[in-house]
Design an enzyme around this catalytic site. Structure first.
Site, PDB file in Angstrom:
ATOM      1  N   TYR A 111      -5.563   9.340   1.629  1.00 21.52           N
ATOM      2  CA  TYR A 111      -5.154   7.977   1.962  1.00 21.52           C
ATOM      3  C   TYR A 111      -6.381   7.114   2.261  1.00 21.52           C
ATOM      4  CZ  TYR A 111      -3.509   4.116   4.889  1.00 21.52           C
ATOM      5  OH  TYR A 111      -3.301   2.880   5.443  1.00 21.52           O
ATOM      6  N   ALA A 167       0.836  -1.204   0.000  1.00 23.29           N
ATOM      7  CA  ALA A 167       0.000   0.000   0.000  1.00 23.29           C
ATOM      8  C   ALA A 167       0.866   1.248   0.000  1.00 23.29           C
ATOM      9  CB  ALA A 167      -0.916   0.012   1.221  1.00 23.29           C
TER      10      ALA A 167
END
Length: 286
Positions: free
Chosen positions: A124, A59
């Site tokens: 995010y 990620a």
């Protein structure tokens, strides 16, 4: 059983490799062996490995930087995840995908349930939610999505190790006391992931260690435990401050406590308080 791990260099990826059960063949990749910005690289890696299960722990995790690097965050947390899920569906590969408490807005006053409505307040969080939705769209209940929070380990950079350095070099610290969550040892999460694999758990679940606290509480605990283990040799003042005194590019959820009941029950986990797991991690640093 062969398992392909994406995100081998991260805190969770590192813990997954060192806790891998003996009956599993684990193939682990990260940059530069695989380029998550390149669709062909992802496809080639999966095709060459031919895994039974894929664990995606890769990620874009720099929460503040994501506010400026929106395209990069979206590619890693959403675009690449969609491609991984598409390949898994086509090749009949089971997927375990790791997500975050940042999919919620932090306005709750009780622990978030897995099916509570997401409402991210940062780039995010938004990109991680889009990745989740892609997995659910393409694989439905055949995939496992595990959300976690406040991760740390003896590997890599994290809050615990930063605090130890600052406690050794600063005369005092100011730490936010109004953001509430649960510190989570990556080793605990890794064991939960292996349990998910073993018991073939699917659906959306949450996992952190047990208990709750603020970043201020966390810092106080780090100082006390580190002092007892002789990782630091002095006590410095740690002052609680509101988030307004420490502005950041990205907004953070004020309340990030996740309800872990569904996964704890599915895996027959006995909850361990975060203070105990913090002590275990610090013992590794001795």
């Amino acid at each position: 059983m062969k398992i392909l791990l994406f995100g081998a260099n991260g805190q969770l990826g590192w813990e997954l490799q060192r806790t891998c059960p003996s009956n599993i063949t684990l193939v682990a990749y990260d940059f530069p062996e695989i380029d998550f910005f390149n669709s062909d690289s992802i496809l080639t890696c999966i095709k060459d490995t031919q895994p039974d299960i894929l664990i995606n722990a890769a990620a874009y995790t720099n929460v503040d930087k994501a506010e400026q690097e929106k395209d990069a965050a979206d590619r890693l947390n959403h675009g690449a995840v969609r491609e991984i899920a598409e390949i898994c569906r086509r090749e009949k590969i089971s997927l375990v995908h790791i997500s975050t408490d940042f999919v919620f807005n932090g306005m709750n006053h009780k622990p978030y349930l897995p099916l509570d409505k997401p409402d991210p307040i940062s780039i995010y969080g938004d990109t991680k939610l889009k990745g989740e939705l892609a997995v659910r769209e393409l694989l439905g209940k055949d995939a496992a999505i595990i959300r976690t929070a406040w991760l740390y380990s003896s590997h890599g950079s994290n809050f615990v190790k930063s605090m130890l350095t600052l406690m050794d070099t600063k005369q005092e610290l100011n730490i936010i006391d109004e953001q509430i969550g649960t510190p989570t040892w990556a080793n605990s999460l890794a064991n939960a992931v292996w349990g998910t694999v073993e018991k073939k758990v699917t659906g959306i679940h949450h996992f952190t260690d047990a208990g709750a606290g603020s970043w201020y509480d966390f810092a106080i605990a780090i100082q006390e435990e580190a002092l007892n283990l002789h990782l630091i040799n002095r006590v410095i003042p740690i002052n609680p401050i509101p988030a307004s005194q420490y502005p950041t590019p990205a907004r953070r959820p004020l309340y990030s406590i996740l309800d872990k009941t569904s996964l704890w029950q599915a895996l027959d986990i006995k909850p361990v308080h975060w203070r105990k797991t913090l002590r275990l991690m610090l013992q590794e640093l001795q």
